[in-house]
Scaffold this motif. Structure first.
Motif: not given
Length: 272
Positions: A100-101, A105-106, A178, A181, A268, A272
């Motif tokens: 995520i960081r 994930m995006n 989640l 993050a 989440r 995005t």
């Protein structure tokens, strides 16, 4: 729902099957864990160290009237499996928090990858690591003189219960990742479960705990029934009630944590 979220929710006809997606993500999870000894060592070394220390320091407890075994090493063996399972909270969530960081994930949300595959696949490393650690604990137990009352079949069930329990705690780690993050937050949550473990029947059977408030806390603590389910296979043999409670709580934790993680993942992806 955004176009990105809709794309993630509806798998493309050309997308790999769910099993293929889970398999690829599980393989990635296993490889990432193997590259991080800091995630492997604590769940293996610390439980074995605590097993050695407790077996020596608490051996006098076996003299208490009604104690279930004359060998505290045998009694404490289940603690190693349980501590390893609790470590899965960190193992399961740290890598997801990093994804995520870093924005992985995006990028993944732009592919046909299904959310359920991401969550289940992320637990692949947890399952593989716990399976390895559990086999080691069984071998150490046998080498140390522990008599597994349930026999070879019981050892297999013990490993299975450890894996399901670890998957449940790994799923809790996914929830923490989640929500925050943050790998540090995931590790902090794992520490809370270790504290909760000390307020269970980890070190002494519940019926032998003389302090009323401690016995009450241990009775309402789900971790007590996980420990007792594992311990029953080592000390008692085939105890249907203990196993039903152990597998029941492990499965409930896993199902609840995955459901919550799925809801958080949907939110989440939409952001995005």
């Amino acid at each position: 729902m955004s176009a990105t979220a809709a794309q993630s929710a509806r798998p493309s006809p050309l997308a790999p099957s769910l099993a293929t997606q889970v398999g690829e993500l599980a393989r990635r999870s296993i490889v990432r864990i193997l590259r991080q000894p800091a995630l492997i060592a604590p769940g293996l070394i610390l439980p074995l160290f605590m097993l050695a220390v407790n077996s020596d320091g608490l051996s006098a407890a076996t003299k208490i009237r009604g104690f279930p075994t004359h060998d505290y090493f045998t009694f404490a063996l289940a603690i190693a499996f349980m501590q390893s399972a609790v470590f899965a909270t960190t193992v399961g969530g740290t890598d997801l928090a990093e994804d995520i960081r870093t924005g992985f994930m995006n990028r993944l949300s732009l592919t046909p990858m299904r959310g359920s595959a991401l969550l289940v696949g992320q637990l692949g490393g947890v399952v593989a690591l716990t399976l390895f650690q559990s086999v080691v604990f069984v071998l150490v137990g046998v080498a140390g003189g522990a008599d597994l009352k349930a026999g070879v079949g019981g050892a297999a069930v013990l490993i299975l219960l450890s894996v399901v329990t670890a998957a449940g705690f790994g799923a809790i780690g996914l929830v923490a990742a989640l929500r925050t993050a943050s790998g540090e937050a995931v590790q902090g949550q794992g520490l809370l479960f270790f504290i909760l473990l000390f307020f269970s029947s980890m070190s002494l059977p519940r019926h032998l705990i003389e302090t009323d408030w401690f016995r009450t806390v241990a009775t309402y603590n789900p971790l007590s029934y996980l420990v007792e389910g594992m311990r029953s296979l080592i000390i008692t043999g085939w105890d249907a009630k203990a196993l039903a409670l152990g597998f029941g709580f492990a499965a409930a934790i896993l199902a609840a944590a995955l459901a919550y993680a799925a809801a958080l993942l949907g939110g989440r992806i939409q952001r995005t």
